[in-house]
Design a protein around this motif. Structure first.
Motif, PDB file in Angstrom:
ATOM      1  N   ALA A   1       0.896  -1.306  -0.095  1.00 31.97           N
ATOM      2  CA  ALA A   1       0.005  -0.242   0.091  1.00 31.97           C
ATOM      3  C   ALA A   1       0.839   1.164  -0.106  1.00 31.97           C
ATOM      4  CB  ALA A   1      -0.937  -0.175   1.335  1.00 31.97           C
ATOM      5  N   ALA A   2       2.052   1.011   0.887  1.00 26.98           N
ATOM      6  CA  ALA A   2       2.897   2.306   0.935  1.00 26.98           C
ATOM      7  C   ALA A   2       3.646   2.663  -0.606  1.00 26.98           C
ATOM      8  CB  ALA A   2       3.848   2.151   2.002  1.00 26.98           C
ATOM      9  N   THR A   3       3.674   1.535  -1.314  1.00 23.61           N
ATOM     10  CA  THR A   3       4.366   1.826  -2.647  1.00 23.61           C
ATOM     11  C   THR A   3       3.499   2.411  -3.694  1.00 23.61           C
ATOM     12  OG1 THR A   3       3.733  -0.191  -3.649  1.00 23.61           O
ATOM     13  CG2 THR A   3       6.009  -0.315  -2.300  1.00 23.61           C
ATOM     14  N   HIS A   4       2.257   2.566  -3.172  1.00 24.75           N
ATOM     15  CA  HIS A   4       1.465   3.106  -4.580  1.00 24.75           C
ATOM     16  C   HIS A   4       1.718   4.535  -4.565  1.00 24.75           C
ATOM     17  CE1 HIS A   4      -1.264  -0.530  -3.981  1.00 24.75           C
ATOM     18  NE2 HIS A   4      -0.146  -1.206  -4.625  1.00 24.75           N
ATOM     19  N   PRO A   5       1.641   5.334  -3.551  1.00 25.97           N
ATOM     20  CA  PRO A   5       1.957   6.903  -3.984  1.00 25.97           C
ATOM     21  C   PRO A   5       3.247   6.907  -4.629  1.00 25.97           C
ATOM     22  CG  PRO A   5       1.266   6.371  -1.855  1.00 25.97           C
ATOM     23  CD  PRO A   5       1.565   5.349  -2.264  1.00 25.97           C
ATOM     24  N   VAL A   6       4.033   6.180  -4.214  1.00 18.87           N
ATOM     25  CA  VAL A   6       5.630   6.391  -5.040  1.00 18.87           C
ATOM     26  C   VAL A   6       5.384   6.083  -6.563  1.00 18.87           C
ATOM     27  CG1 VAL A   6       7.802   5.577  -5.125  1.00 18.87           C
ATOM     28  CG2 VAL A   6       6.764   5.658  -3.098  1.00 18.87           C
ATOM     29  N   TRP A   7       4.691   5.066  -6.871  1.00 17.97           N
ATOM     30  CA  TRP A   7       4.588   4.752  -8.469  1.00 17.97           C
ATOM     31  C   TRP A   7       3.825   5.786  -9.135  1.00 17.97           C
ATOM     32  CZ3 TRP A   7       8.198   1.921  -8.323  1.00 17.97           C
ATOM     33  CH2 TRP A   7       8.402   0.632  -7.565  1.00 17.97           C
ATOM     34  N   TRP A   8       2.508   6.479  -8.244  1.00 19.43           N
ATOM     35  CA  TRP A   8       1.934   7.451  -8.962  1.00 19.43           C
ATOM     36  C   TRP A   8       2.803   8.834  -9.148  1.00 19.43           C
ATOM     37  CZ3 TRP A   8      -1.680   7.196 -12.110  1.00 19.43           C
ATOM     38  CH2 TRP A   8      -2.554   5.768 -11.852  1.00 19.43           C
ATOM     39  N   LEU A   9       3.935   9.072  -7.953  1.00 17.28           N
ATOM     40  CA  LEU A   9       4.729  10.218  -8.265  1.00 17.28           C
ATOM     41  C   LEU A   9       5.876  10.002  -9.542  1.00 17.28           C
ATOM     42  CD1 LEU A   9       5.984  12.767  -7.032  1.00 17.28           C
ATOM     43  CD2 LEU A   9       7.523  11.338  -5.814  1.00 17.28           C
ATOM     44  N   SER A  10       6.183   8.752  -9.559  1.00 13.48           N
ATOM     45  CA  SER A  10       6.902   8.298 -10.580  1.00 13.48           C
ATOM     46  C   SER A  10       6.466   8.570 -11.941  1.00 13.48           C
ATOM     47  CB  SER A  10       7.244   6.780 -10.406  1.00 13.48           C
ATOM     48  OG  SER A  10       8.179   6.678  -9.434  1.00 13.48           O
ATOM     49  N   VAL A  11       5.044   8.544 -11.923  1.00 10.73           N
ATOM     50  CA  VAL A  11       4.222   8.712 -13.262  1.00 10.73           C
ATOM     51  C   VAL A  11       4.286  10.221 -13.553  1.00 10.73           C
ATOM     52  CG1 VAL A  11       1.772   8.707 -14.213  1.00 10.73           C
ATOM     53  CG2 VAL A  11       2.666   6.687 -13.120  1.00 10.73           C
ATOM     54  N   GLY A  12       4.428  11.221 -12.442  1.00 10.22           N
ATOM     55  CA  GLY A  12       4.435  12.383 -12.736  1.00 10.22           C
ATOM     56  C   GLY A  12       5.496  12.808 -13.196  1.00 10.22           C
ATOM     57  N   LEU A  13       6.634  12.281 -12.758  1.00  8.18           N
ATOM     58  CA  LEU A  13       8.070  12.704 -12.824  1.00  8.18           C
ATOM     59  C   LEU A  13       8.401  12.145 -14.395  1.00  8.18           C
ATOM     60  CD1 LEU A  13      10.012  11.712  -9.568  1.00  8.18           C
ATOM     61  CD2 LEU A  13       9.358  13.969 -10.434  1.00  8.18           C
ATOM     62  N   GLY A  14       7.884  10.988 -14.796  1.00  3.68           N
ATOM     63  CA  GLY A  14       8.072  10.555 -16.065  1.00  3.68           C
ATOM     64  C   GLY A  14       7.410  11.590 -17.280  1.00  3.68           C
ATOM     65  N   ILE A  15       6.498  11.932 -16.859  1.00  3.31           N
ATOM     66  CA  ILE A  15       5.693  13.179 -17.895  1.00  3.31           C
ATOM     67  C   ILE A  15       6.437  14.452 -17.893  1.00  3.31           C
ATOM     68  CG2 ILE A  15       3.560  14.702 -18.105  1.00  3.31           C
ATOM     69  CD1 ILE A  15       2.083  12.290 -16.792  1.00  3.31           C
ATOM     70  N   ALA A  16       6.856  14.729 -16.652  1.00 11.05           N
ATOM     71  CA  ALA A  16       7.833  15.914 -16.556  1.00 11.05           C
ATOM     72  C   ALA A  16       8.989  15.966 -17.337  1.00 11.05           C
ATOM     73  CB  ALA A  16       8.049  16.350 -15.145  1.00 11.05           C
ATOM     74  N   ILE A  17       9.462  14.569 -17.539  1.00 11.90           N
ATOM     75  CA  ILE A  17      10.666  14.371 -18.205  1.00 11.90           C
ATOM     76  C   ILE A  17      10.529  14.557 -19.764  1.00 11.90           C
ATOM     77  CG2 ILE A  17      12.489  12.683 -19.136  1.00 11.90           C
ATOM     78  CD1 ILE A  17      12.269  11.520 -16.246  1.00 11.90           C
ATOM     79  N   GLY A  18       9.342  14.364 -20.106  1.00  8.32           N
ATOM     80  CA  GLY A  18       8.856  14.540 -21.380  1.00  8.32           C
ATOM     81  C   GLY A  18       8.718  15.983 -21.837  1.00  8.32           C
ATOM     82  N   VAL A  19       8.072  16.519 -20.930  1.00  3.86           N
ATOM     83  CA  VAL A  19       7.883  18.058 -21.131  1.00  3.86           C
ATOM     84  C   VAL A  19       9.369  18.966 -21.325  1.00  3.86           C
ATOM     85  CG1 VAL A  19       7.187  20.207 -20.020  1.00  3.86           C
ATOM     86  CG2 VAL A  19       5.895  17.987 -19.989  1.00  3.86           C
ATOM     87  N   CYS A  20      10.332  18.392 -20.309  1.00  5.70           N
ATOM     88  CA  CYS A  20      11.755  18.964 -20.232  1.00  5.70           C
ATOM     89  C   CYS A  20      12.447  18.624 -21.570  1.00  5.70           C
ATOM     90  CB  CYS A  20      12.391  18.475 -19.085  1.00  5.70           C
ATOM     91  SG  CYS A  20      11.908  19.244 -17.610  1.00  5.70           S
ATOM     92  N   GLY A  21      12.047  17.365 -22.140  1.00  2.00           N
ATOM     93  CA  GLY A  21      12.951  17.059 -23.270  1.00  2.00           C
ATOM     94  C   GLY A  21      12.357  17.777 -24.576  1.00  2.00           C
ATOM     95  N   PHE A  22      10.942  17.941 -24.534  1.00  2.00           N
ATOM     96  CA  PHE A  22      10.521  18.506 -25.850  1.00  2.00           C
ATOM     97  C   PHE A  22      10.873  20.096 -25.769  1.00  2.00           C
ATOM     98  CE2 PHE A  22       6.984  21.071 -27.589  1.00  2.00           C
ATOM     99  CZ  PHE A  22       6.763  20.297 -28.960  1.00  2.00           C
ATOM    100  N   ILE A  23      11.071  20.901 -24.688  1.00  2.46           N
ATOM    101  CA  ILE A  23      11.450  22.081 -24.674  1.00  2.46           C
ATOM    102  C   ILE A  23      13.017  22.256 -24.855  1.00  2.46           C
ATOM    103  CG2 ILE A  23      11.810  24.103 -23.135  1.00  2.46           C
ATOM    104  CD1 ILE A  23       9.477  23.408 -21.495  1.00  2.46           C
TER     105      ILE A  23
END
Length: 480
Positions: free
Chosen positions: A434-456
């Motif tokens: 149960a405690a790992t699930h927020p970590v995976w959702w945070l990782s989802v957000g970071l993964g999306i942010a990497i794409g935004v940074c890469g595009f710019i």
């Protein structure tokens, strides 16, 4: 020397640098699976085991900037050779340590050598492979080596500790280090910045203190509490040291780290992306190593085998990223990295004790592709946007951002283990999952942010900013 001979010589330089990188990066993750063996062998406490892991990463993080600046000044080959010798000596002492205090000190010695190897090897590559397409391919091999070594660490450590003994984890560094040493002596030419940068001891001390304090706070905070005296002291030391570093560097005629670097959007965004990418990677590897052993009940060796899809994907996708950069630029690898890391994390958001093996395999493979794709565009953006005269410091900034990202990922993942609640029993397993699930959702957000940074970072505005910064440095560094 004809063209073919030059190409062979350059490739041998790349092999020597990649071997040294494999040593440094594998030691970041290889010790995680040998901790129980070390604890039994040396009667270690939990805090001693924490320092056994932390001593290496903290010293590496604190020494990267100093090593990069020193290499640009006194010679990259000289610093690189010193790093190989220091790392090998530290490995030998780790393998022969008779107490935890000796083992911790030996790990710190390894860290000193590791800090000399990582950014210096990258600056050597940047100076040897000067043609953009060749450099992109070389950085792809570099990224493959880095990612594969990190991912293979738990598997190698699991097999070695289970079938030979934990000390052999360190002894295997010696023959690899010897090969890298001999190849460096034979094939790597000396290089340094055309205009020697100052040693700047006060700036180097300030940045080393700031990075170590930040890394220590990120790692220790979840265990001792963010409001505890130790955590507050480390946080305060980081703020004071970081502010001191800014003041010192802005008053230097030729600072160790010129803040004009960050006017280059590719460089600045590559630094941010490196932090996020390695945070996702280290959290994923740390939590899944625990999950496979503590929840699924696998042995260290079998847990390493289950993580093989991640390692294989990194090894396949890292050189592919280099070829994509050479053919089409950095944008596509950046976006593919974002997609892989994001989807891999999404597949783990429902992690349970009964998650099918096929789903784990897909999640690890997809995340491995993302991590394999991210290293090359990040490194290419960080180094190629800078003049070669500043390659050492530029590479050191990129490497430091990786270490900070890895420490941040461990800190995030460490909150899952707070209170030592991971153990046997269905309740402990359920609490962990149960405690790992927020970590995976945070990782989802970071993964999306990497794409935004890469595009710019790969747009025209970013490209123009890199040209302006490189031109300014070239004019500043030109003798006479």
């Amino acid at each position: 020397m004809n063209g073919a001979s030059k190409a062979v010589s350059r490739n041998l330089v790349l092999v020597a640098c990649s071997l040294s990188l494999a040593l440094v990066m594998m030691d970041v993750t290889i010790v995680n699976v040998v901790l129980p063996s070390v604890r039994r062998s040396l009667n270690a406490s939990i805090s001693e085991l924490q320092w056994f892991v932390d001593a290496y990463s903290l010293v590496v993080a604190g020494g990267l900037m100093t090593a990069g600046a020193l290499a640009d000044r006194i010679g990259r080959k000289r610093v690189f050779l010193t790093g190989i010798i220091m790392f090998g000596a530290g490995s030998a002492l780790c393998g022969g340590a008779g107490s935890m205090s000796a083992l911790i000190l030996a790990r710190a010695m390894q860290g000193i050598g590791g800090a000399m190897l990582n950014p210096v090897a990258l600056s050597i590559i940047a100076n040897v492979f000067v043609e953009p397409k060749e450099r992109a391919r070389a950085i792809g091999v570099w990224g493959m080596t880095s990612g594969a070594a990190l991912a293979l660490g738990p598997m190698v450590g699991g097999f070695v500790s289970e079938f030979i003994g934990w000390r052999a984890v360190f002894w295997i560094n010696l023959p690899i280090g010897l090969i890298a040493l001999l190849m460096t002596i034979r094939f790597v030419s000396e290089s340094r910045a055309p205009v020697s940068p100052p040693l700047d001891p006060f700036g180097q001390a300030a940045i080393a203190t700031a990075v170590v304090a930040l890394s220590a706070a990120l790692i220790q905070g979840p265990d001792v509490g963010w409001g505890s005296p130790l955590a507050l002291a480390l946080e305060g030391l980081f703020l004071v040291s970081a502010a001191g570093f800014v003041v010192i560097e802005t008053r230097q005629l030729r600072p160790m780290l010129d803040f004009r670097f960050f006017r280059s959007l590719p460089f600045a965004l590559a630094t941010v992306s490196a932090v996020m990418c390695f945070a996702v990677f280290s959290a994923l590897l740390f939590l899944n190593t625990i999950y496979l052993q503590d929840v699924r009940g696998l042995s260290p060796a079998r847990a390493g085998i289950r993580l093989m899809p991640f390692a294989l994907s990194v090894m396949i996708c890292a050189p592919l990223a280099g070829r994509l950069i050479a053919a089409r630029g950095s944008r596509l690898p950046f976006l593919l990295a974002s997609l892989g890391l994001t989807l891999g994390a999404v597949l783990l958001t429902g992690l349970s004790a009964g998650t099918p093996d096929w789903l784990l395999t897909i999640a690890y493979a997809v995340a491995g592709c993302g991590f394999g794709m991210c290293n090359a565009p990040i490194t290419n953006a960080a180094v190629s946007g800078m003049p070669r005269s500043r390659a050492g410091v530029a590479a050191a900034v990129a490497s430091t951002s990786r270490q900070i990202g890895a420490a941040l990922g461990v800190a995030i993942a460490g909150t899952v283990r707070s209170g030592e609640h991971v153990g046997s029993g269905a309740e402990a397993a359920a609490a962990f999952l149960a405690a790992t699930h927020p970590v995976w959702w945070l990782s989802v957000g970071l993964g999306i942010a990497i794409g935004v940074c890469g595009f710019i970072a790969t747009g025209k505005r970013a490209h123009d900013s890199a040209l302006r910064v490189a031109s300014a440095f070239d004019a500043h560094d030109r003798p006479g």
